[in-house]
Enzyme design. Sequence first.
Site, PDB file in Angstrom:
ATOM      1  N   GLU A 166      10.432 -20.132  18.009  1.00 14.73           N
ATOM      2  CA  GLU A 166       9.231 -19.540  17.390  1.00 14.73           C
ATOM      3  C   GLU A 166       8.067 -19.402  18.373  1.00 14.73           C
ATOM      4  O   GLU A 166       6.957 -19.843  18.098  1.00 14.73           O
ATOM      5  CB  GLU A 166       8.837 -20.362  16.152  1.00 14.73           C
ATOM      6  CG  GLU A 166       9.946 -20.421  15.133  1.00 14.73           C
ATOM      7  CD  GLU A 166       9.677 -21.360  13.956  1.00 14.73           C
ATOM      8  OE1 GLU A 166       8.592 -21.949  13.891  1.00 14.73           O
ATOM      9  OE2 GLU A 166      10.569 -21.495  13.104  1.00 14.73           O
ATOM     10  N   ASN A 207      15.053 -18.654  19.641  1.00 12.19           N
ATOM     11  CA  ASN A 207      15.234 -18.537  18.186  1.00 12.19           C
ATOM     12  C   ASN A 207      13.901 -18.173  17.538  1.00 12.19           C
ATOM     13  O   ASN A 207      12.861 -18.689  17.940  1.00 12.19           O
ATOM     14  CB  ASN A 207      15.715 -19.913  17.689  1.00 12.19           C
ATOM     15  CG  ASN A 207      16.197 -19.928  16.269  1.00 12.19           C
ATOM     16  OD1 ASN A 207      16.999 -19.067  15.879  1.00 12.19           O
ATOM     17  ND2 ASN A 207      15.741 -20.897  15.484  1.00 12.19           N
ATOM     18  N   HIS A 243      15.211 -16.198   7.308  1.00 11.34           N
ATOM     19  CA  HIS A 243      14.685 -16.782   6.066  1.00 11.34           C
ATOM     20  C   HIS A 243      14.159 -15.614   5.223  1.00 11.34           C
ATOM     21  O   HIS A 243      13.036 -15.150   5.413  1.00 11.34           O
ATOM     22  CB  HIS A 243      13.561 -17.779   6.373  1.00 11.34           C
ATOM     23  CG  HIS A 243      14.048 -19.005   7.074  1.00 11.34           C
ATOM     24  ND1 HIS A 243      14.882 -19.926   6.471  1.00 11.34           N
ATOM     25  CD2 HIS A 243      13.842 -19.456   8.340  1.00 11.34           C
ATOM     26  CE1 HIS A 243      15.153 -20.897   7.330  1.00 11.34           C
ATOM     27  NE2 HIS A 243      14.542 -20.635   8.473  1.00 11.34           N
ATOM     28  N   GLU A 272      19.548 -19.421  10.568  1.00  7.74           N
ATOM     29  CA  GLU A 272      18.953 -20.243   9.492  1.00  7.74           C
ATOM     30  C   GLU A 272      18.896 -19.463   8.184  1.00  7.74           C
ATOM     31  O   GLU A 272      17.891 -19.496   7.469  1.00  7.74           O
ATOM     32  CB  GLU A 272      17.533 -20.690   9.892  1.00  7.74           C
ATOM     33  CG  GLU A 272      17.475 -21.446  11.200  1.00  7.74           C
ATOM     34  CD  GLU A 272      16.066 -21.904  11.575  1.00  7.74           C
ATOM     35  OE1 GLU A 272      15.170 -21.904  10.716  1.00  7.74           O
ATOM     36  OE2 GLU A 272      15.873 -22.260  12.756  1.00  7.74           O
ATOM     37  N   ASP A 274      18.682 -18.115   4.659  1.00  3.64           N
ATOM     38  CA  ASP A 274      18.556 -18.412   3.230  1.00  3.64           C
ATOM     39  C   ASP A 274      17.798 -17.256   2.589  1.00  3.64           C
ATOM     40  O   ASP A 274      17.137 -16.475   3.274  1.00  3.64           O
ATOM     41  CB  ASP A 274      17.939 -19.784   2.922  1.00  3.64           C
ATOM     42  CG  ASP A 274      16.635 -20.091   3.620  1.00  3.64           C
ATOM     43  OD1 ASP A 274      15.931 -19.141   4.017  1.00  3.64           O
ATOM     44  OD2 ASP A 274      16.313 -21.282   3.763  1.00  3.64           O
TER      45      ASP A 274
HETATM   46  O1  G2I Z   1      10.737 -24.246   8.035  1.00  2.00           O
HETATM   47  C1  G2I Z   1      12.053 -23.811   7.920  1.00  2.00           C
HETATM   48  C2  G2I Z   1      12.732 -23.762   9.267  1.00  2.00           C
HETATM   49  C3  G2I Z   1      12.088 -22.678  10.120  1.00  2.00           C
HETATM   50  N1  G2I Z   1      12.731 -22.588  11.416  1.00  2.00           N
HETATM   51  C4  G2I Z   1      12.847 -23.813  12.156  1.00  2.00           C
HETATM   52  C5  G2I Z   1      13.458 -24.912  11.311  1.00  2.00           C
HETATM   53  O2  G2I Z   1      13.484 -26.106  12.029  1.00  2.00           O
HETATM   54  C6  G2I Z   1      12.718 -25.092  10.022  1.00  2.00           C
HETATM   55  O3  G2I Z   1      13.368 -26.152   9.304  1.00  2.00           O
HETATM   56  C7  G2I Z   1      12.581 -26.959   8.490  1.00  2.00           C
HETATM   57  C8  G2I Z   1      13.469 -28.002   7.818  1.00  2.00           C
HETATM   58  O4  G2I Z   1      14.383 -27.332   7.014  1.00  2.00           O
HETATM   59  C9  G2I Z   1      12.619 -28.947   6.962  1.00  2.00           C
HETATM   60  O5  G2I Z   1      13.409 -30.015   6.491  1.00  2.00           O
HETATM   61  O6  G2I Z   1      11.579 -27.587   9.232  1.00  2.00           O
HETATM   62  C10 G2I Z   1      10.706 -28.340   8.431  1.00  2.00           C
HETATM   63  C11 G2I Z   1       9.533 -28.888   9.228  1.00  2.00           C
HETATM   64  O7  G2I Z   1       9.010 -28.022  10.121  1.00  2.00           O
HETATM   65  C12 G2I Z   1      11.467 -29.492   7.774  1.00  2.00           C
HETATM   66  O8  G2I Z   1      10.600 -30.188   6.891  1.00  2.00           O
HETATM   67  C13 G2I Z   1      10.339 -31.498   7.220  1.00  2.00           C
HETATM   68  C14 G2I Z   1       9.190 -31.951   6.332  1.00  2.00           C
HETATM   69  O9  G2I Z   1       8.046 -31.141   6.611  1.00  2.00           O
HETATM   70  C15 G2I Z   1       8.865 -33.356   6.611  1.00  2.00           C
HETATM   71  O10 G2I Z   1       7.877 -33.802   5.712  1.00  2.00           O
HETATM   72  C16 G2I Z   1      10.121 -34.206   6.517  1.00  2.00           C
HETATM   73  O11 G2I Z   1       9.858 -35.522   6.915  1.00  2.00           O
HETATM   74  O12 G2I Z   1      11.449 -32.312   7.022  1.00  2.00           O
HETATM   75  C17 G2I Z   1      11.212 -33.624   7.409  1.00  2.00           C
HETATM   76  C18 G2I Z   1      12.513 -34.413   7.371  1.00  2.00           C
HETATM   77  O13 G2I Z   1      13.067 -34.346   6.102  1.00  2.00           O
END
Ligand code: G2I
Length: 561
Positions: A166, A207, A243, A272, A274
């Site tokens: 990003e 990415n 996404h 990714e 969805d």
């Molecule tokens: O935001 C969606 C994705 C966009 N591209 C990069 C990916 O890395 C990103 O993934 C998401 C995860 O799916 C989430 O699970 O990234 C988020 C954070 O930037 C992730 O969320 C985080 C929560 O914000 C936290 O509060 C939590 O502790 O997940 C953490 C672990 O569960």
Amino acid sequence: MPPSSPQRSRSRRSLALAALFGLLATLLLYATPADASAALRQHAAARGRFIGTALATGPLASETAYRDLAAAEFNQVTPENALKWDATEPSQGQFSFGGADAIVSFAAQNDQQVHGHTLVWHNQTPGWVQSLGATAMRSAMQNHISQVVGRYASNPAVVSWDVVNEVFDDNGNLRASFWYNTLGQSYIADAFRAARAADPDARLCINDYNTEGINAKSTALYNLVSSLRQQGVPVDCVGFQSHLAIQYGFPGQMQQNLQRFADLGVQVRITELDVRMVMPRDATKDATQATYYRDVVNACLAVTACAGITIWGFTDKYSWVPDTFSGQGAALIYDQSYQRKPAYTAVHDALAGGTVTDTTPPTTPGTPAASGVTVSTATLTWTASTDSGGSGLAGYIVYREQGATDPELGRGTGTSLTLTGLSAATQYQVYVRARDGAGNLSPASATVTFTTATGGGSGGGCSAAGTVQSQWSTGYVVQPVTVTNTGTATINGWTVTFTLPAGHALTGSWNATLTVAGQTVTARSLAYNATLAPGATATFGFQASRPSGDTATPSGYTCAS
Ligand code: G2I
């Protein structure tokens, strides 16, 4: 099939297992009788692709249903959070790989390849990294990459990495993250070089999101990847997060977008996927969502260099969407109770679909003839290729014969093309390759050689001026270099030269092709900014490093058209 056949008795045994082992055996049953009901991974493998899922460490440790479906349906996994910086190096030099190791060993047991996500990002990076000065931040980044990639370098399950994630804003500008603000654009190339050094065999990806269709952001990404590769930076792959949301429409020209990146020589992948919706779910929204999943899978399948599709989770029970977009959700292919949704069937049927992948390249085009050669343009004409592989002839690409990497000079759909942006008084040796709808390239035609005219033609003329946008002790960004048509006629291509002070090195450029000879840098226009009406301007930019303490910047900007 007779009831006594071995196949049938195996099926009976499966039924007995189903009584004993519940869901696991149900999956075996699905996989037993017919190809049409095989798991996603079997169909994907038959098409030479991967189908993957992001995995979360919590449910992987605690839920059998989660583990069983992840193992049965997917042949690729991406740790959703476990390989991010806040998980792997929460304090400087203190590495923790518990979550990542659990996912990697699950993948190895289940014959799944692992994609490492992600090394350098502006999110989920601890505060200690963000507050470092430039020198310390660059070495912390290089050390982090070396430790994290190095840990899995000899593990055959881990095959690829998101090196940077990003780096663009939606308008196509480089994101003003703490990385960029502290290190300038050069952090991107440095990150790729560090990753290559840590594992020479891993596939290294860049990415991003909102880059699935053709738009300003994907075009900026395309230009960056092209320019990094021209400079020898090891970018092997481009990830399109995907996404999507049914209320915003399907990305425009997704297949063509994947193909233009593939034509740069990189692997592409959906990283990714969805497809969210405004809640509550209903049958109509589910059906629309299913068409989005189908269309993404088909776009990937239509592009030979598309390695596969990773879905960002698989069950609506665990998805980032509701936490981020209030009132939206249900973005995945299984519902909260692990039941298949129409989106599952859409992915399944697209992967199982009958479309045969075209791997036959078109025939070799005829030797091009050059005509109408001017200071900066030349017209090439050749005889057509034919394509018998099924996807059909899509067009031609003209390359300059130059040695190790031959730069592309232009492309089109017909058997004639006018090249623009050529340098004055320069010899060009060029050839043509045909391309089919699946991205297969024909062998190269024989070459033709021509020399452009000497500059200074009637009515021509241009000027160039560079502005230092930012600088720090060891480098600077020059942006914009403004090229102005000062003449009375339209120009079709410009060349700007300037002098790089001794000891300085280019680390990045955009909106022009830059080459360096000694201390002289030559910047050539690209197809989209070559033509300038009288008084019109184009801009490009670049970044360079310099010895610490040196305050010099480039000078002597000169333009020729
Ligand atoms: O935001 C969606 C994705 C966009 N591209 C990069 C990916 O890395 C990103 O993934 C998401 C995860 O799916 C989430 O699970 O990234 C988020 C954070 O930037 C992730 O969320 C985080 C929560 O914000 C936290 O509060 C939590 O502790 O997940 C953490 C672990 O569960």
